[in-house]
Design a protein around this motif. Structure first.
Motif: not given
Lengths: 244, 338
Positions: A56, A58-64
């Motif tokens: 949770m 590390a969710r900003q990694l999905a901003s792609l």
């Protein structure tokens, strides 16, 4: 003599072995986590909860994912074709030159901290790779898939290398701040982020020189590949002709 | 159990709050799940939808669940979802579907009629992101910030994507809904690789809890002769590259390798200069990033995005430059730190 405790390293062994056997990386990483937790006697529930917490956080990694709709839309209406045509209208352009110019611009802007100025989804797929391909098609005519893949892979590599080795010059970048914080925590005083940033410059220059040298050679290797391809095509057509 | 969560309420309120960005991502994924379920020609329709559904849930309901049920419960169900996600991907239940696409000819026609305006939305994304990061980050109306103060770039990126979508709508005539539908093609081609960075962050967290770093320290001391300065430099730089290849991230390798080798041996024992040592050490890690599929966002995702036959081709192209730079770092470090 102190007892050497190697059990926590089992996760690393699992990652390496899993990769060697070509299992799916998601499965390998999850297994490595589970086995490491088991090896150090972590109770199951808190291990699962650690999984959830870190995932949770590390969710900003999905901003792609946010960038993809607009790129997909523009592609539906011919963005890649447009990029190719535009490059085709400039006669003196070659794939290697486009990639070199991009490399220099990307490394400089990354050194200024403008990391989000480009990227694999934003620029490489919709613009850089089609332009490099367009230039190659300009020079050599239609190309087979292997040669196209080679050029596209080089486009992706240019973006990565230029960004990585430019970014540490920018002193407000996370990596520099991480190094600074690490030194402070370990009781080393008197080092400013600026010093760390300055020491990133020699490697940044080396990256520029090494990689542009390789790109210059790429052009020669492309023309070789194309000749080989044409030769092969002629041979097979000759063979086919004899068969008939 | 501590039920009251304070992590989200500490930051000042903002329009583009990180939780709102996560909701947007969650909604986007939810829409893709619906599209996947409607895709009759999809070979693995239900399991692929389940995979993305489990992933999207974490974004849609994660924060609500923390407020309602507390962190403990939320982290446990997210943890179980993660394991299910890994199992679905690991046993091949996730695949690409079928997509309606315009023909090459139609695309060419539309490209010619729209012209260079097609570039504008794509170029707007970086421009708006940078400008709003620099100029709009402090904007504050009646105590409400425009961007989440701890995640300004992400907020700015979201704003940029929304604006680009509206401009793209105007120029192409394709609505944002069409845009999101179209993105399923790209998301599916990236597939599980989109989730790998988060999974590795998770593994890093487990390694910290398990104190893996201490074991690496002990292991490294077995192989190092503390008198040999050059070998110490080589082991530090190569170790940074290799551990980065395993973890997919130089940031995860840096504290472990620097505390294990650079601090005790190079700095304390031989009096190495810290600034060039850490700068070149980190760059050695970046050389590792170029050579590993674990750095999925940089190496595997592009291979999928560019439809390469060989998903390791980007890595293969990068290896010569990475090895040259690693050698350069080792020589330079040995030369300048003592």
């Amino acid at each position: 003599m102190t007892e050497l405790n190697l059990l926590p390293l089992i996760g690393i062994v699992v990652v390496v072995a899993g990769f060697a056997f070509r299992f799916n990386p998601l499965l390998v990483v999850t297994l490595a986590g589970l086995i490491t937790g088991w090896a150090v006697d972590l109770d199951w529930l808190s291990l699962i909860s650690t999984f959830g917490e870190k995932f949770m956080n590390a969710r900003q990694l999905a901003s792609l994912l946010l960038i993809l709709p607009i790129i997909a839309l523009l592609e539906r209406y011919g963005l890649q074709q447009r990029a190719k045509d535009w490059i085709a209208s400039i006669k003196s352009v070659t794939s290697a030159r486009i990639l070199m110019v991009y490399f220099v611009v990307r490394e400089c802007s990354s050194a200024l901290g403008l990391l989000s100025l480009a990227g694999q989804a934003q620029t490489v797929r919709p613009l850089l790779a089609p332009m490099a391909l367009g230039a190659a098609a300009n020079t050599y005519g239609p190309l087979p898939k292997e040669i196209q893949d080679k050029i596209s892979a080089h486009a992706a590599a240019c973006d990565n290398i230029a960004m990585f080795f430019g970014e540490d010059i920018f002193i407000a970048f996370g990596a520099v701040l991480l190094m600074d914080a690490f030194l402070r925590e370990n009781g080393i005083q008197g080092i400013e982020p600026l010093h760390i940033g300055l020491w990133a410059i020699p490697t940044a220059l080396a990256a520029l020189i090494f990689h542009c040298f390789r790109l210059a050679r790429l052009e020669a290797s492309l023309s070789q590949d194309v000749q080989k391809y044409i030769q092969q095509k002629q041979e097979t057509s000759v063979v086919e002709g004899e068969m008939q | 159990m501590n039920v009251i969560s304070t992590t989200t309420s500490l930051a000042p309120p903002a329009v583009f709050e990180i939780n709102h960005v996560f909701l947007v991502i969650g909604l986007l994924v939810a829409f893709l799940v619906i599209k996947t379920l409607k895709d009759k020609g999809h070979p693995k329709r239900y399991s692929t939808a389940l995979f993305w559904g489990l992933f999207g849930n974490v974004f849609l309901f994660g924060d609500i669940s923390i407020t309602l049920f507390g962190e403990q419960v939320t982290h446990v169900w997210v943890g179980f979802s993660v394991i299910a996600i890994a199992l679905l991907a690991g046993f091949g239940y996730v695949s690409q579907g079928t997509y309606e696409q315009l023909s090459e000819q139609q695309k060419k026609q539309s490209a010619d009629s729209i012209g260079n305006k097609l570039f504008i939305p794509a170029v707007l994304i970086p421009i708006i992101t940078v400008i709003s990061t620099v100029l709009l980050s402090d904007i504050n109306l009646f105590g409400l910030y425009l961007f989440d103060q701890q995640h300004i770039t992400l907020g700015a990126l979201t704003l940029a994507c929304l604006v680009a979508l509206l401009v793209g709508w105007r120029y192409t005539g394709g609505s944002p809904l069409i845009a999101v539908g179209e993105s399923r093609r790209l998301v599916d081609s990236i597939g599980w690789a989109a989730i790998l960075p988060q999974m590795l962050a998770m593994l890093g967290g487990v390694f910290i809890v398990a104190q893996t770093g201490d074991s690496i320290k002990e292991l490294v001391t077995l192989f190092v002769t503390p008198e040999n300065k050059f070998m110490l430099v080589v082991i530090y730089c190569v170790g940074m590259a290799i551990f980065t290849m395993i973890m997919g991230n130089a940031f995860a390798a840096f504290p472990v390798m620097t505390a294990g080798i650079a601090m005790p041996f190079l700095i304390e024992m031989h009096g190495a200069s810290p600034a060039p040592l850490v700068a070149l050490g980190m760059y050695s890690g970046y050389c590792g990033t170029l050579m590993t599929p674990m750095a999925a966002n940089f190496n595997i995702v592009p291979a999928a995005l560019l439809d390469l036959n060989d998903k390791y081709q980007v890595i293969k192209v990068q290896i010569p430059t990475a090895l040259m730079l690693l050698t350069f770092n080792i020589v330079l470090m040995y030369w300048v730190i003592f």
